[in-house]
Design a protein around this motif. Structure first.
Motif, PDB file in Angstrom:
ATOM      1  N   ILE A 412      97.066  20.419  66.769  1.00  0.00           N
ATOM      2  CA  ILE A 412      96.810  19.746  68.041  1.00  0.00           C
ATOM      3  C   ILE A 412      97.312  20.600  69.206  1.00  0.00           C
ATOM      4  O   ILE A 412      96.616  20.771  70.218  1.00  0.00           O
ATOM      5  CB  ILE A 412      97.486  18.361  68.062  1.00  0.00           C
ATOM      6  CG1 ILE A 412      96.921  17.483  66.941  1.00  0.00           C
ATOM      7  CG2 ILE A 412      97.254  17.680  69.411  1.00  0.00           C
ATOM      8  CD1 ILE A 412      97.665  16.174  66.757  1.00  0.00           C
ATOM      9  N   LEU A 413      98.528  21.156  69.070  1.00  0.00           N
ATOM     10  CA  LEU A 413      99.070  22.018  70.122  1.00  0.00           C
ATOM     11  C   LEU A 413      98.201  23.252  70.333  1.00  0.00           C
ATOM     12  O   LEU A 413      98.005  23.710  71.469  1.00  0.00           O
ATOM     13  CB  LEU A 413     100.498  22.444  69.765  1.00  0.00           C
ATOM     14  CG  LEU A 413     101.585  21.369  69.925  1.00  0.00           C
ATOM     15  CD1 LEU A 413     102.899  21.856  69.325  1.00  0.00           C
ATOM     16  CD2 LEU A 413     101.774  21.009  71.397  1.00  0.00           C
ATOM     17  N   ALA A 414      97.664  23.802  69.236  1.00  0.00           N
ATOM     18  CA  ALA A 414      96.788  24.966  69.344  1.00  0.00           C
ATOM     19  C   ALA A 414      95.544  24.630  70.156  1.00  0.00           C
ATOM     20  O   ALA A 414      95.109  25.410  71.013  1.00  0.00           O
ATOM     21  CB  ALA A 414      96.396  25.458  67.948  1.00  0.00           C
ATOM     22  N   ASP A 415      94.960  23.458  69.899  1.00  0.00           N
ATOM     23  CA  ASP A 415      93.800  23.017  70.665  1.00  0.00           C
ATOM     24  C   ASP A 415      94.153  22.867  72.142  1.00  0.00           C
ATOM     25  O   ASP A 415      93.371  23.238  73.026  1.00  0.00           O
ATOM     26  CB  ASP A 415      93.279  21.676  70.121  1.00  0.00           C
ATOM     27  CG  ASP A 415      92.390  21.857  68.897  1.00  0.00           C
ATOM     28  OD1 ASP A 415      91.935  22.986  68.656  1.00  0.00           O
ATOM     29  OD2 ASP A 415      92.158  20.862  68.192  1.00  0.00           O
ATOM     30  N   ILE A 416      95.331  22.307  72.421  1.00  0.00           N
ATOM     31  CA  ILE A 416      95.758  22.097  73.802  1.00  0.00           C
ATOM     32  C   ILE A 416      95.917  23.423  74.535  1.00  0.00           C
ATOM     33  O   ILE A 416      95.416  23.594  75.662  1.00  0.00           O
ATOM     34  CB  ILE A 416      97.082  21.295  73.831  1.00  0.00           C
ATOM     35  CG1 ILE A 416      96.833  19.842  73.411  1.00  0.00           C
ATOM     36  CG2 ILE A 416      97.706  21.343  75.231  1.00  0.00           C
ATOM     37  CD1 ILE A 416      98.098  19.026  73.253  1.00  0.00           C
ATOM     38  N   PHE A 417      96.596  24.384  73.918  1.00  0.00           N
ATOM     39  CA  PHE A 417      96.820  25.661  74.587  1.00  0.00           C
ATOM     40  C   PHE A 417      95.529  26.464  74.723  1.00  0.00           C
ATOM     41  O   PHE A 417      95.361  27.215  75.693  1.00  0.00           O
ATOM     42  CB  PHE A 417      97.896  26.463  73.864  1.00  0.00           C
ATOM     43  CG  PHE A 417      99.282  25.969  74.121  1.00  0.00           C
ATOM     44  CD1 PHE A 417      99.817  26.024  75.391  1.00  0.00           C
ATOM     45  CD2 PHE A 417     100.047  25.414  73.102  1.00  0.00           C
ATOM     46  CE1 PHE A 417     101.102  25.551  75.652  1.00  0.00           C
ATOM     47  CE2 PHE A 417     101.325  24.943  73.338  1.00  0.00           C
ATOM     48  CZ  PHE A 417     101.857  25.000  74.628  1.00  0.00           C
ATOM     49  N   ASN A 418      94.608  26.321  73.771  1.00  0.00           N
ATOM     50  CA  ASN A 418      93.295  26.955  73.923  1.00  0.00           C
ATOM     51  C   ASN A 418      92.585  26.423  75.161  1.00  0.00           C
ATOM     52  O   ASN A 418      92.015  27.186  75.951  1.00  0.00           O
ATOM     53  CB  ASN A 418      92.438  26.689  72.690  1.00  0.00           C
ATOM     54  CG  ASN A 418      92.532  27.801  71.661  1.00  0.00           C
ATOM     55  OD1 ASN A 418      92.090  27.643  70.553  1.00  0.00           O
ATOM     56  ND2 ASN A 418      93.103  28.932  72.018  1.00  0.00           N
ATOM     57  N   ALA A 419      92.614  25.113  75.329  1.00  0.00           N
ATOM     58  CA  ALA A 419      91.964  24.497  76.492  1.00  0.00           C
ATOM     59  C   ALA A 419      92.645  24.932  77.786  1.00  0.00           C
ATOM     60  O   ALA A 419      91.984  25.223  78.790  1.00  0.00           O
ATOM     61  CB  ALA A 419      91.998  22.971  76.360  1.00  0.00           C
ATOM     62  N   LEU A 420      93.977  24.994  77.767  1.00  0.00           N
ATOM     63  CA  LEU A 420      94.716  25.396  78.964  1.00  0.00           C
ATOM     64  C   LEU A 420      94.434  26.846  79.340  1.00  0.00           C
ATOM     65  O   LEU A 420      94.453  27.210  80.525  1.00  0.00           O
ATOM     66  CB  LEU A 420      96.215  25.184  78.750  1.00  0.00           C
ATOM     67  CG  LEU A 420      96.672  23.714  78.669  1.00  0.00           C
ATOM     68  CD1 LEU A 420      98.155  23.636  78.321  1.00  0.00           C
ATOM     69  CD2 LEU A 420      96.382  22.987  79.974  1.00  0.00           C
ATOM     70  N   MET A 421      94.163  27.707  78.339  1.00  0.00           N
ATOM     71  CA  MET A 421      93.779  29.091  78.625  1.00  0.00           C
ATOM     72  C   MET A 421      92.461  29.144  79.392  1.00  0.00           C
ATOM     73  O   MET A 421      92.267  29.984  80.284  1.00  0.00           O
ATOM     74  CB  MET A 421      93.640  29.889  77.326  1.00  0.00           C
ATOM     75  CG  MET A 421      94.937  30.259  76.637  1.00  0.00           C
ATOM     76  SD  MET A 421      94.641  31.077  75.042  1.00  0.00           S
ATOM     77  CE  MET A 421      93.859  32.609  75.583  1.00  0.00           C
ATOM     78  N   ALA A 422      91.543  28.258  79.030  1.00  0.00           N
ATOM     79  CA  ALA A 422      90.203  28.289  79.613  1.00  0.00           C
ATOM     80  C   ALA A 422      90.220  28.000  81.114  1.00  0.00           C
ATOM     81  O   ALA A 422      89.427  28.567  81.866  1.00  0.00           O
ATOM     82  CB  ALA A 422      89.297  27.289  78.894  1.00  0.00           C
TER      83      ALA A 422
END
Length: 452
Positions: A412-422
């Motif tokens: 879940i954290l990985a998904d969150i940080f991926n989105a925040l990178m975008a």
């Protein structure tokens, strides 16, 4: 703990909701029109530049050959998303999800092209000789120092994402696949991966590029060939499946077998979400690798880099999807890697599931290696060259941890940080789109003799 997981899941669902998908795909559509469909027209030229290599790059500089830069980026994009993500998209969205994956990829090529052009144009060379670039640098150097905080945000998100999606979850997937298919103990997998990844990472970006340049083409070729064999064995189903994919993209998918049915909106959402997750167009990760390429032209490297999306989604993801559908495995009620394994095993009994496990292992391994480059470039932006070696050591020490247990919260954290990178990446790309167009026009004006 469950309460925290539920809260983080809500945050992830919001970040990866309709607004994010519209922003990601909308940016690609906007750039496609702004560049007058250049990325569609120049696919052959991208392959031509790829095969020419550095000897035709003129007065070029960098750390990786154009081919190895693309392979490093592909190492990070061709991964669990191509095997697990595609199956998940079809499980929730039906066959029509594949059509929307294609649409997302075609739009994403323009986004990836733009990211890479900016990354190479605004890249820097550190005192240690590292060629560094990406969203953090083109935001700082292109938009000015007052925007440097936004570049720093991208770098922070990138470091955390490299440990999440680039390390822990990939190695967890490897350990799970080897344990379930070949009964390999997870601790043994953890130890083996620690030494394998450590041996590669210690050599730096050049060694990672060389390893990626060998493993990625080989594994992608093997996976595509075996997938084509299965498709040929079921060739009579291909026309029906293709028509089904297009029709289902615009009409609800009826329930059949173990499939509970899906709406058109679910097909669109799952196709776009899994497509972006797989090819990473708009997330800002791949340009970090391309910024280290030996090239004399940002636009030239952009043509090569946009092939990342084409190869990942249009070719590799489509292979998985067609194998799942021509074997009718998508109606069994299975999901994720189990669905893909069932599809391969149906046509190749006795070793089909093993092939999926081996491919998943190598895809996840190369994804981990690709994200080493992304993470260390982000850490260099934040703390300078001195932070490079400590980052590599900590990254390698984290490898066995990913193999030893459930990582629900890490996913879940990985998904969150991926989105925040975008978010900072897309802001930078959109604000600097006039620069992209200027660079493209200058390039086309001086390279008319080599245009197709």
């Amino acid at each position: 703990m469950q309460g925290l997981i539920d809260l983080l899941q809500v945050v992830s669902d919001v970040l990866w909701g309709p607004a994010m998908l519209v922003l990601l795909v909308g940016t690609g559509v906007f750039l496609t029109f702004k560049l007058r469909f250049l990325t569609f027209r120049k696919i052959p030229q991208g392959f031509a530049y790829l095969w020419k290599g550095r000897k035709h790059m003129g007065d070029a500089s960098g750390e990786l050959s154009p081919f190895n830069a693309l392979m490093t980026a592909l190492a990070a994009t061709i991964g669990t998303g191509n095997i697990v993500g595609v199956a998940t998209a079809i499980y929730f969205g039906g066959p029509g999800a594949l059509f929307w994956m294609w649409v997302t990829a075609l739009a994403g090529m323009a986004t990836k092209f733009a990211e890479i052009v900016l990354a190479v144009h605004y890249r820097e060379v550190t005192p240690a000789g590292n060629y560094v670039g990406g969203a953090m640098y083109f935001i700082k150097n292109g938009l000015g120092k007052k925007w440097a905080w936004l570049g720093a945000c991208f770098a922070v998100f990138g470091v955390f994402a490299s440990f999440g999606i680039g390390n822990l979850v990939q190695n967890n997937s490897i350990a799970g696949a080897l344990e379930s298919t070949f009964s390999v103990p997870t601790w043994l997998t953890g130890v083996a991966l620690f030494f394998i990844i450590g041996a590669v990472v210690i050599g730096g970006v050049r060694r990672i590029g060389e390893v990626a340049g060998r493993i990625v083409p080989l594994m992608a070729f093997i996976y595509i060939v075996i997938s084509l064999i299965i498709i040929v064995l079921n060739i009579s189903e291909v026309p029906r499946v293709f028509a089904f994919v297009v029709a289902d993209a615009f009409t609800p998918t009826a329930a059949q077998g173990g499939f509970i049915g899906a709406s058109v909106m679910m097909a669109i959402r799952m196709g776009m979400a899994r497509g972006v997750f797989s090819n990473e167009a708009g997330l800002g990760s791949a340009p970090i690798a391309h910024a280290a390429a030996v090239t004399s032209s940002p636009v030239q490297q952009g043509f090569i880099g946009m092939l990342d999306v084409f190869i990942d989604t249009i070719i590799v993801c489509s292979m998985t999807a067609f194998v799942v559908m021509v074997t009718d495995s998508w109606t069994t009620g299975l999901n994720g890697a189990a669905l893909t394994a069932r599809a391969f095993e149906t046509s190749l009994p006795g070793f089909g599931a093993g092939i999926v496990a081996v491919c998943l292992t190598f895809f996840a391994l190369t994804t981990c290696l690709g994200w080493v480059v992304y993470g260390e470039r982000c850490i260099i932006y934040l703390f300078g060259d001195k932070a490079q070696k400590p980052f590599r050591i900590i990254f390698c020490l984290a490898v066995p941890l990913g193999c030893l247990g459930k990582l629900d919260i890490v996913w879940i954290l990985a998904d969150i940080f991926n989105a925040l990178m975008a978010i900072p990446n897309l802001i930078g790309v959109l604000l600097l789109s006039p620069v992209i167009c200027r660079l493209v026009n200058e390039y086309l004006a001086t390279h008319k003799s080599v245009e197709f």
